[in-house]
Design a protein around this motif. Structure first.
Motif, PDB file in Angstrom:
ATOM      1  N   TYR A  76       4.216  30.526 -43.500  1.00 14.72           N
ATOM      2  CA  TYR A  76       3.794  31.888 -43.802  1.00 14.72           C
ATOM      3  C   TYR A  76       3.700  32.048 -45.314  1.00 14.72           C
ATOM      4  CZ  TYR A  76       8.784  32.961 -44.678  1.00 14.72           C
ATOM      5  OH  TYR A  76      10.076  32.974 -45.150  1.00 14.72           O
ATOM      6  N   GLU A  77       2.998  33.086 -45.721  1.00 17.24           N
ATOM      7  CA  GLU A  77       2.847  33.402 -47.146  1.00 17.24           C
ATOM      8  C   GLU A  77       3.488  34.754 -47.419  1.00 17.24           C
ATOM      9  OE1 GLU A  77      -0.685  34.676 -50.309  1.00 17.24           O
ATOM     10  OE2 GLU A  77      -1.204  33.837 -48.339  1.00 17.24           O
ATOM     11  N   ASN A 110      10.828  43.600 -51.289  1.00 18.10           N
ATOM     12  CA  ASN A 110      11.787  44.351 -52.089  1.00 18.10           C
ATOM     13  C   ASN A 110      13.184  43.870 -51.708  1.00 18.10           C
ATOM     14  OD1 ASN A 110      12.383  45.587 -49.637  1.00 18.10           O
ATOM     15  ND2 ASN A 110      11.436  47.546 -50.173  1.00 18.10           N
ATOM     16  N   ASP A 111      14.200  44.655 -51.955  1.00 15.92           N
ATOM     17  CA  ASP A 111      15.566  44.208 -51.675  1.00 15.92           C
ATOM     18  C   ASP A 111      15.871  44.124 -50.182  1.00 15.92           C
ATOM     19  OD1 ASP A 111      16.050  44.053 -54.376  1.00 15.92           O
ATOM     20  OD2 ASP A 111      16.979  46.042 -54.506  1.00 15.92           O
ATOM     21  N   VAL A 112      15.044  44.754 -49.350  1.00 18.06           N
ATOM     22  CA  VAL A 112      15.326  44.829 -47.914  1.00 18.06           C
ATOM     23  C   VAL A 112      14.239  44.175 -47.070  1.00 18.06           C
ATOM     24  CG1 VAL A 112      15.760  46.397 -45.981  1.00 18.06           C
ATOM     25  CG2 VAL A 112      16.622  46.966 -48.264  1.00 18.06           C
ATOM     26  N   LEU A 113      12.987  44.413 -47.416  1.00 17.83           N
ATOM     27  CA  LEU A 113      11.859  43.999 -46.584  1.00 17.83           C
ATOM     28  C   LEU A 113      11.055  42.878 -47.231  1.00 17.83           C
ATOM     29  CD1 LEU A 113      10.497  47.540 -45.641  1.00 17.83           C
ATOM     30  CD2 LEU A 113      12.217  46.192 -44.416  1.00 17.83           C
ATOM     31  N   GLU A 114      10.341  42.137 -46.379  1.00 16.89           N
ATOM     32  CA  GLU A 114       9.423  41.115 -46.867  1.00 16.89           C
ATOM     33  C   GLU A 114       8.149  41.188 -46.038  1.00 16.89           C
ATOM     34  OE1 GLU A 114      10.731  37.180 -48.626  1.00 16.89           O
ATOM     35  OE2 GLU A 114       9.984  36.518 -46.670  1.00 16.89           O
ATOM     36  N   ALA A 115       7.008  41.324 -46.709  1.00 15.35           N
ATOM     37  CA  ALA A 115       5.709  41.368 -46.041  1.00 15.35           C
ATOM     38  C   ALA A 115       5.068  39.988 -46.124  1.00 15.35           C
ATOM     39  CB  ALA A 115       4.810  42.415 -46.690  1.00 15.35           C
ATOM     40  N   ARG A 116       4.514  39.524 -44.993  1.00 14.06           N
ATOM     41  CA  ARG A 116       4.026  38.149 -44.913  1.00 14.06           C
ATOM     42  C   ARG A 116       2.687  38.067 -44.193  1.00 14.06           C
ATOM     43  NH1 ARG A 116       9.615  36.110 -42.088  1.00 14.06           N
ATOM     44  NH2 ARG A 116      11.008  36.378 -43.883  1.00 14.06           N
ATOM     45  N   PHE A 154       1.653  27.788 -22.749  1.00  7.88           N
ATOM     46  CA  PHE A 154       1.259  27.476 -24.121  1.00  7.88           C
ATOM     47  C   PHE A 154       0.132  28.401 -24.571  1.00  7.88           C
ATOM     48  CE2 PHE A 154       2.837  23.585 -22.165  1.00  7.88           C
ATOM     49  CZ  PHE A 154       3.842  23.240 -23.051  1.00  7.88           C
ATOM     50  N   SER A 155       0.146  28.720 -25.849  1.00 11.80           N
ATOM     51  CA  SER A 155      -0.896  29.578 -26.408  1.00 11.80           C
ATOM     52  C   SER A 155      -0.979  29.336 -27.908  1.00 11.80           C
ATOM     53  CB  SER A 155      -0.586  31.056 -26.140  1.00 11.80           C
ATOM     54  OG  SER A 155       0.617  31.425 -26.790  1.00 11.80           O
ATOM     55  N   GLU A 156      -2.058  29.814 -28.484  1.00 10.18           N
ATOM     56  CA  GLU A 156      -2.198  29.795 -29.939  1.00 10.18           C
ATOM     57  C   GLU A 156      -2.138  31.235 -30.425  1.00 10.18           C
ATOM     58  OE1 GLU A 156      -4.764  27.149 -32.859  1.00 10.18           O
ATOM     59  OE2 GLU A 156      -6.012  28.743 -31.997  1.00 10.18           O
ATOM     60  N   SER A 157      -1.164  31.535 -31.249  1.00  8.99           N
ATOM     61  CA  SER A 157      -1.021  32.895 -31.754  1.00  8.99           C
ATOM     62  C   SER A 157      -2.153  33.216 -32.721  1.00  8.99           C
ATOM     63  CB  SER A 157       0.325  33.061 -32.463  1.00  8.99           C
ATOM     64  OG  SER A 157       0.386  32.240 -33.616  1.00  8.99           O
ATOM     65  N   GLU A 158      -2.493  34.481 -32.805  1.00  9.63           N
ATOM     66  CA  GLU A 158      -3.491  34.920 -33.772  1.00  9.63           C
ATOM     67  C   GLU A 158      -2.861  35.017 -35.159  1.00  9.63           C
ATOM     68  OE1 GLU A 158      -6.687  35.358 -33.175  1.00  9.63           O
ATOM     69  OE2 GLU A 158      -6.419  34.855 -31.054  1.00  9.63           O
ATOM     70  N   GLU A 159      -3.682  34.848 -36.194  1.00  6.47           N
ATOM     71  CA  GLU A 159      -3.164  35.100 -37.532  1.00  6.47           C
ATOM     72  C   GLU A 159      -2.786  36.572 -37.623  1.00  6.47           C
ATOM     73  OE1 GLU A 159      -6.139  34.151 -40.376  1.00  6.47           O
ATOM     74  OE2 GLU A 159      -7.670  35.423 -39.480  1.00  6.47           O
ATOM     75  N   LYS A 160      -1.742  36.866 -38.385  1.00  4.44           N
ATOM     76  CA  LYS A 160      -1.244  38.242 -38.401  1.00  4.44           C
ATOM     77  C   LYS A 160      -0.522  38.558 -39.698  1.00  4.44           C
ATOM     78  CE  LYS A 160       1.158  37.194 -34.814  1.00  4.44           C
ATOM     79  NZ  LYS A 160       2.022  37.208 -33.609  1.00  4.44           N
ATOM     80  N   TYR A 161      -0.409  39.861 -39.947  1.00  2.99           N
ATOM     81  CA  TYR A 161       0.403  40.368 -41.050  1.00  2.99           C
ATOM     82  C   TYR A 161       1.677  40.957 -40.463  1.00  2.99           C
ATOM     83  CZ  TYR A 161      -3.758  39.822 -43.917  1.00  2.99           C
ATOM     84  OH  TYR A 161      -4.845  39.293 -44.578  1.00  2.99           O
ATOM     85  N   VAL A 162       2.782  40.675 -41.119  1.00  3.17           N
ATOM     86  CA  VAL A 162       4.095  41.009 -40.571  1.00  3.17           C
ATOM     87  C   VAL A 162       4.984  41.562 -41.678  1.00  3.17           C
ATOM     88  CG1 VAL A 162       6.230  39.892 -39.769  1.00  3.17           C
ATOM     89  CG2 VAL A 162       4.060  39.379 -38.645  1.00  3.17           C
ATOM     90  N   VAL A 163       5.829  42.508 -41.319  1.00  6.46           N
ATOM     91  CA  VAL A 163       6.916  42.933 -42.201  1.00  6.46           C
ATOM     92  C   VAL A 163       8.222  42.556 -41.514  1.00  6.46           C
ATOM     93  CG1 VAL A 163       8.061  44.844 -43.369  1.00  6.46           C
ATOM     94  CG2 VAL A 163       5.561  44.817 -43.175  1.00  6.46           C
ATOM     95  N   ALA A 164       9.119  41.905 -42.253  1.00  7.19           N
ATOM     96  CA  ALA A 164      10.358  41.395 -41.674  1.00  7.19           C
ATOM     97  C   ALA A 164      11.565  41.878 -42.463  1.00  7.19           C
ATOM     98  CB  ALA A 164      10.340  39.868 -41.645  1.00  7.19           C
TER      99      ALA A 164
END
Length: 205
Positions: A34-35, A40-46, A128-138
């Motif tokens: 992932y990229e 910030n101090d709590v969240l990471e967007a990827r 089995f499957s191939e996931s789609e590319e996505k934007y995520v906040v973790a």
């Protein structure tokens, strides 16, 4: 008393050495790519590119029972429980979702394996499957996972996105990075998918 102190020191040194070895060995485990786009101090967007996933589902709706049940099935597959008796390297993280209707666990397949090249599982419940590319906040948390911690961090992530004016594109899901025998430096995350439009807004924060 002297021998007790020596024993305690020796045990502590052995424990520290063992955990250091485990941490070093796990550092060699392939991690889902992932990229990091923003944090910030709590969240990471990827940004996550596509990935091949092996998934099992079940009726258990809590973390402990579903994780034990599903992990055995998927671990059996990668440890040779397939038509070719092929061992497949373990990767991280393990993805999990669970709610009142049931649960799901997915292993990420190694990046050098394609969907149509995977050996067929002996357990036909594995899909089995191939996931789609996505934007995520973790959001990340340490220690041992349980239902309470997962809910607390899911609620915190949802509240944080609401405060930011971001509309979730999925329910929260859990990602675990460590095996049970790793006692220190444990990594757990809750993630939620967001839209590409909202990710552009997040970049500007």
């Amino acid at each position: 008393m002297k021998y007790l102190i020596i024993t305690v020191v020796v045990v502590a040194l052995l424990f520290t050495a063992a955990q250091a070895y485990i941490s070093n060995d796990l550092a060699k485990t392939e991690q889902q790519a992932y990229e990091v786009i923003w944090k910030n101090d709590v969240l990471e967007a990827r940004y996550y590119p596509k990935a091949v996933m092996a998934t099992v589902t079940g009726s258990s709706s809590d973390y402990k029972s579903s994780s034990n049940q599903h992990f055995r099935v998927l671990a059996g597959y990668i440890f040779g429980g397939n038509e070719e008796s092929q061992s497949i390297p373990m990767t991280s993280p393990v993805h999990m979702t669970f709610d009142e209707s049931g649960s799901e666990m997915s292993f990420v397949m190694p990046s050098n394996m394609e969907l149509d090249g995977l050996p067929k599982p002996n357990d036909r419940g594995i899909k089995f499957s191939e996931s789609e590319e996505k934007y995520v906040v973790a959001i990340r948390f340490g220690g041992w996972s349980d239902d309470e911690k997962i809910k607390q961090n899911s609620d915190l992530l949802m509240k944080s996105l609401e405060t930011m004016g971001i509309e979730p594109q999925s329910a929260p899901w859990y990602m675990g990075y460590n095996p049970p025998f790793q006692l220190v430096n444990r990594r757990n995350e809750i993630a939620i998918e967001v839209s590409a439009t909202d990710m552009e807004r997040i970049k500007m924060l």
